[in-house]
Write a protein that holds these residues in place. Structure first.
Motif, PDB file in Angstrom:
ATOM      1  N   GLY A 141       0.832  -1.208   0.000  1.00  0.00           N
ATOM      2  CA  GLY A 141       0.000   0.000   0.000  1.00  0.00           C
ATOM      3  C   GLY A 141       0.856   1.243   0.000  1.00  0.00           C
ATOM      4  O   GLY A 141       0.520   2.245  -0.626  1.00  0.00           O
ATOM      5  N   SER A 142       1.986   1.190   0.702  1.00  0.00           N
ATOM      6  CA  SER A 142       2.905   2.326   0.697  1.00  0.00           C
ATOM      7  C   SER A 142       3.553   2.463  -0.678  1.00  0.00           C
ATOM      8  O   SER A 142       3.618   3.546  -1.250  1.00  0.00           O
ATOM      9  CB  SER A 142       3.992   2.108   1.753  1.00  0.00           C
ATOM     10  N   ALA A 143       4.017   1.347  -1.200  1.00  0.00           N
ATOM     11  CA  ALA A 143       4.750   1.400  -2.472  1.00  0.00           C
ATOM     12  C   ALA A 143       3.844   1.782  -3.641  1.00  0.00           C
ATOM     13  O   ALA A 143       4.170   2.671  -4.439  1.00  0.00           O
ATOM     14  CB  ALA A 143       5.409   0.052  -2.729  1.00  0.00           C
ATOM     15  N   ILE A 144       2.701   1.125  -3.724  1.00  0.00           N
ATOM     16  CA  ILE A 144       1.836   1.347  -4.890  1.00  0.00           C
ATOM     17  C   ILE A 144       1.034   2.619  -4.681  1.00  0.00           C
ATOM     18  O   ILE A 144       0.312   2.752  -3.700  1.00  0.00           O
ATOM     19  CB  ILE A 144       0.895   0.153  -5.088  1.00  0.00           C
ATOM     20  N   GLY A 145       1.191   3.523  -5.598  1.00  0.00           N
ATOM     21  CA  GLY A 145       0.476   4.794  -5.445  1.00  0.00           C
ATOM     22  C   GLY A 145       0.625   5.611  -6.712  1.00  0.00           C
ATOM     23  O   GLY A 145       0.738   5.067  -7.818  1.00  0.00           O
ATOM     24  N   LEU A 146       0.683   6.919  -6.532  1.00  0.00           N
ATOM     25  CA  LEU A 146       0.796   7.801  -7.684  1.00  0.00           C
ATOM     26  C   LEU A 146       2.082   7.536  -8.456  1.00  0.00           C
ATOM     27  O   LEU A 146       2.158   7.773  -9.650  1.00  0.00           O
ATOM     28  CB  LEU A 146       0.779   9.255  -7.216  1.00  0.00           C
ATOM     29  N   GLY A 147       3.106   7.052  -7.726  1.00  0.00           N
ATOM     30  CA  GLY A 147       4.378   6.766  -8.371  1.00  0.00           C
ATOM     31  C   GLY A 147       4.224   5.767  -9.507  1.00  0.00           C
ATOM     32  O   GLY A 147       4.904   5.863 -10.539  1.00  0.00           O
ATOM     33  N   ASN A 148       3.334   4.815  -9.347  1.00  0.00           N
ATOM     34  CA  ASN A 148       3.141   3.789 -10.383  1.00  0.00           C
ATOM     35  C   ASN A 148       2.193   4.278 -11.468  1.00  0.00           C
ATOM     36  O   ASN A 148       2.433   4.082 -12.650  1.00  0.00           O
ATOM     37  CB  ASN A 148       2.520   2.523  -9.787  1.00  0.00           C
ATOM     38  N   PHE A 168       3.941  17.560  -2.108  1.00  0.00           N
ATOM     39  CA  PHE A 168       3.442  17.624  -3.499  1.00  0.00           C
ATOM     40  C   PHE A 168       2.568  16.420  -3.862  1.00  0.00           C
ATOM     41  O   PHE A 168       1.687  16.504  -4.715  1.00  0.00           O
ATOM     42  CB  PHE A 168       4.563  17.860  -4.529  1.00  0.00           C
ATOM     43  N   TYR A 169       2.797  15.319  -3.165  1.00  0.00           N
ATOM     44  CA  TYR A 169       1.999  14.115  -3.414  1.00  0.00           C
ATOM     45  C   TYR A 169       0.523  14.415  -3.181  1.00  0.00           C
ATOM     46  O   TYR A 169      -0.352  14.011  -3.943  1.00  0.00           O
ATOM     47  CB  TYR A 169       2.464  13.055  -2.422  1.00  0.00           C
ATOM     48  N   SER A 170       0.268  15.154  -2.114  1.00  0.00           N
ATOM     49  CA  SER A 170      -1.106  15.471  -1.751  1.00  0.00           C
ATOM     50  C   SER A 170      -1.787  16.346  -2.812  1.00  0.00           C
ATOM     51  O   SER A 170      -2.979  16.206  -3.065  1.00  0.00           O
ATOM     52  CB  SER A 170      -1.104  16.173  -0.395  1.00  0.00           C
ATOM     53  N   PHE A 230      13.543   4.389  -6.484  1.00  0.00           N
ATOM     54  CA  PHE A 230      13.455   4.712  -5.056  1.00  0.00           C
ATOM     55  C   PHE A 230      12.055   5.192  -4.695  1.00  0.00           C
ATOM     56  O   PHE A 230      11.456   4.749  -3.714  1.00  0.00           O
ATOM     57  CB  PHE A 230      14.444   5.836  -4.697  1.00  0.00           C
ATOM     58  N   PHE A 231      11.565   6.137  -5.498  1.00  0.00           N
ATOM     59  CA  PHE A 231      10.270   6.764  -5.210  1.00  0.00           C
ATOM     60  C   PHE A 231       9.168   5.712  -5.160  1.00  0.00           C
ATOM     61  O   PHE A 231       8.392   5.641  -4.217  1.00  0.00           O
ATOM     62  CB  PHE A 231       9.980   7.801  -6.312  1.00  0.00           C
ATOM     63  N   THR A 232       9.136   4.877  -6.179  1.00  0.00           N
ATOM     64  CA  THR A 232       8.016   3.944  -6.307  1.00  0.00           C
ATOM     65  C   THR A 232       8.025   2.886  -5.203  1.00  0.00           C
ATOM     66  O   THR A 232       6.979   2.407  -4.790  1.00  0.00           O
ATOM     67  CB  THR A 232       7.994   3.316  -7.711  1.00  0.00           C
ATOM     68  N   LEU A 233       9.210   2.520  -4.717  1.00  0.00           N
ATOM     69  CA  LEU A 233       9.244   1.524  -3.634  1.00  0.00           C
ATOM     70  C   LEU A 233       9.260   2.186  -2.260  1.00  0.00           C
ATOM     71  O   LEU A 233       9.458   1.521  -1.248  1.00  0.00           O
ATOM     72  CB  LEU A 233      10.454   0.600  -3.789  1.00  0.00           C
ATOM     73  N   SER A 234       9.037   3.481  -2.218  1.00  0.00           N
ATOM     74  CA  SER A 234       9.052   4.247  -0.952  1.00  0.00           C
ATOM     75  C   SER A 234      10.376   4.090  -0.211  1.00  0.00           C
ATOM     76  O   SER A 234      10.396   3.994   1.004  1.00  0.00           O
ATOM     77  CB  SER A 234       7.926   3.812  -0.008  1.00  0.00           C
ATOM     78  N   LEU A 235      11.492   4.066  -0.958  1.00  0.00           N
ATOM     79  CA  LEU A 235      12.793   3.890  -0.299  1.00  0.00           C
ATOM     80  C   LEU A 235      13.479   5.218  -0.062  1.00  0.00           C
ATOM     81  O   LEU A 235      13.188   6.197  -0.750  1.00  0.00           O
ATOM     82  CB  LEU A 235      13.697   3.009  -1.175  1.00  0.00           C
TER      83      LEU A 235
END
Ligand code: VAL
Length: 452
Positions: free
Chosen positions: A25-32, A112-114, A234-239
């Motif tokens: 849930g953390s990883a999958i988001g707007l990044g993907n 900025f995500y918000s 990095f961004f997409t895996l929340s690292l």
């Protein structure tokens, strides 16, 4: 060191699946769904995508494991986890900088995500009202321009999104996350598959989109593209934002960290690839450009929704689900600072959430304004949105990731790593080589190549 130790069963997630769901849930988001297609489009497709996948395997998976190990072995917020580890080892507290950096990065990303998540809510609402029905792609495009030019509309939706994030987070890890994620993630996945079916059978351009994503063209492989691919991994895996370090503190002791890391990275990459395979055929079918930038998802998909029958309903559901995926990521971005504030100031979780969420909301306004009233305000040649996005992708995330790798690989006690990772010795040595050498050296090489 202050703070309570959340090892009690009350504070660990109770089922094996909950951690996987929360981490996914953390990883999958707007990044993907939003970011991957648009940067893959800007960097020319194939070569970028290949580099991105390479970074996921060589850097992303080992680091995901390292961050989780740090969080779980200390069972404290990232800062206090680092403090515990460094004081146990008797080494310089300068290493705690990793956690400060992660807290800063997750905070900046959320500002900025918000705003972007607010766009998805705005689109969901407009689709529901039937606003886009029958519009041409050009009209849909100017609607998008209208949204980013409007500070008030963006502020409204940014406020709604942060309000929901604060509400859900304040309710705590059990009530807030567990139930919701079990329904949200599978539903999102199903809808993405349905949308991919649409791109495959209704656009007539599926193969063109496919080739754009997978044909490897060496000339597209500039230093900048490689850098962007790494930042995106990095961004997409929340690292590099300590999000998974914070979640690791709640991970049950009998969950396998390597297996979880592989599952999460696989699901996350799959979601990104599917999103690309949805977006690019639609882009071609509507005569748009893959390199259109941050509006790519919104304009392309909405053009498709505008022209398909029942598109308003499907589009509404789609953007709501993307908003929910963004929510589960946003919650994880609040967690590092939140966990620390609750430990440090003995504040209630609810009060700390309102405090930090409020600050994120406030700084987020600078991102909103950078698209309109403050479009002339530039720092290092960039408006606030670009500045925050580039600073995190190009500097903060790789730096945080490399330092975490060096700490886990060279500084931490081997016994802790062995105990937490429970891998056979062959696999463990491969992991150690990746984390000690491959991760730091790749980050360094990519930084050098991008700067020269
Ligand atoms: N990893 C998430 C995403 O890809 C967030 C936390 C940046 O959207």
């Amino acid at each position: 060191m202050s703070g309570k130790n959340p090892t009690t069963s009350k504070n660990t997630w109770n089922s094996r699946w909950t951690f996987i769901l929360a981490a996914a849930g953390s990883a999958i988001g707007l990044g993907n769904i939003w970011k991957f297609p648009y940067i893959a489009g800007q960097y020319g497709g194939g070569a970028f995508v290949l580099m991105y996948m390479l970074f996921i395997v060589l850097i992303g998976v080992p680091l995901l494991m390292a961050e989780t190990v740090i969080g779980r072995s200390a069972r404290l917020s990232p800062l206090n986890a680092m403090r515990k580890l460094t004081s146990d080892l008797g080494i310089s507290p300068a290493w705690n900088g990793i956690a400060w950096l992660g807290m800063l990065t997750s905070f900046v990303v959320l500002t900025f995500y918000s705003v972007i998540a607010g766009w998805t809510l705005s689109y969901a609402f407009e689709l529901l009202t039937g606003h886009f029905v029958g519009m041409s792609p050009a009209e849909v495009g100017s609607e998008f321009d209208g949204l980013v030019m409007s500070a008030s509309r963006q502020t409204f939706w940014h406020t709604v999104f942060m309000g929901i994030t604060i509400f859900v987070t304040a309710r705590g890890i059990h009530k807030g996350l567990e139930k919701g994620l079990q329904v949200m993630m599978p539903t999102l996945f199903l809808l993405l598959i349905v949308m991919m079916g649409y791109s495959m059978f209704a656009t007539g351009e599926f193969m063109r989109g496919f080739h754009f994503m997978f044909d490897f063209n060496l000339s597209n492989l500039t230093g900048k593209a490689v850098m962007a691919a790494m930042g995106q991994a990095f961004f997409t895996l929340s690292l590099g934002m300590c999000a998974l370090m914070a979640y690791g503190a709640y991970m049950p002791a009998n969950n396998s960290i390597p297996r979880t890391a592989l599952n999460v990275a696989f699901l996350d990459t799959l979601m990104a690839i599917i999103s690309g395979l949805i977006v690019f055929p639609i882009v071609y079918a509507h005569g748009m450009e893959p390199s259109a930038g941050p509006g790519l998802l919104f304009v392309s998909l909405t053009s498709a929704f505008a022209s398909m029958s029942g598109g308003s309903v499907v589009g509404f559901i789609f953007f709501v689900l993307v908003g929910i995926a963004a929510l589960s990521s946003a919650i994880s971005l609040l967690e590092p600072s939140l966990a620390w504030v609750t430990e440090r100031f003995s504040m209630s979780r609810a009060a700390a959430t309102v405090l930090i969420g409020g600050l994120v909301w406030f700084v987020g306004l600078a991102n909103v304004l950078s698209f309109n009233h403050w479009s002339e305000v530039k720092i290092l040649g960039r408006g606030f949105f670009d500045l925050f996005a580039d600073a995190t992708d190009l500097i903060l995330l790789p730096l945080g990731g490399a330092l975490t790798a060096i700490f886990a690989g060279w500084v931490m006690k081997r016994s802790i790593l062995v105990n937490e990772l429970t891998m056979d010795s062959g696999m463990f040595n491969i992991w150690l080589a990746l984390i000690r050498i491959v991760v730091p050296v790749s980050v360094l090489l990519v930084l050098i190549s991008a700067l020269t």
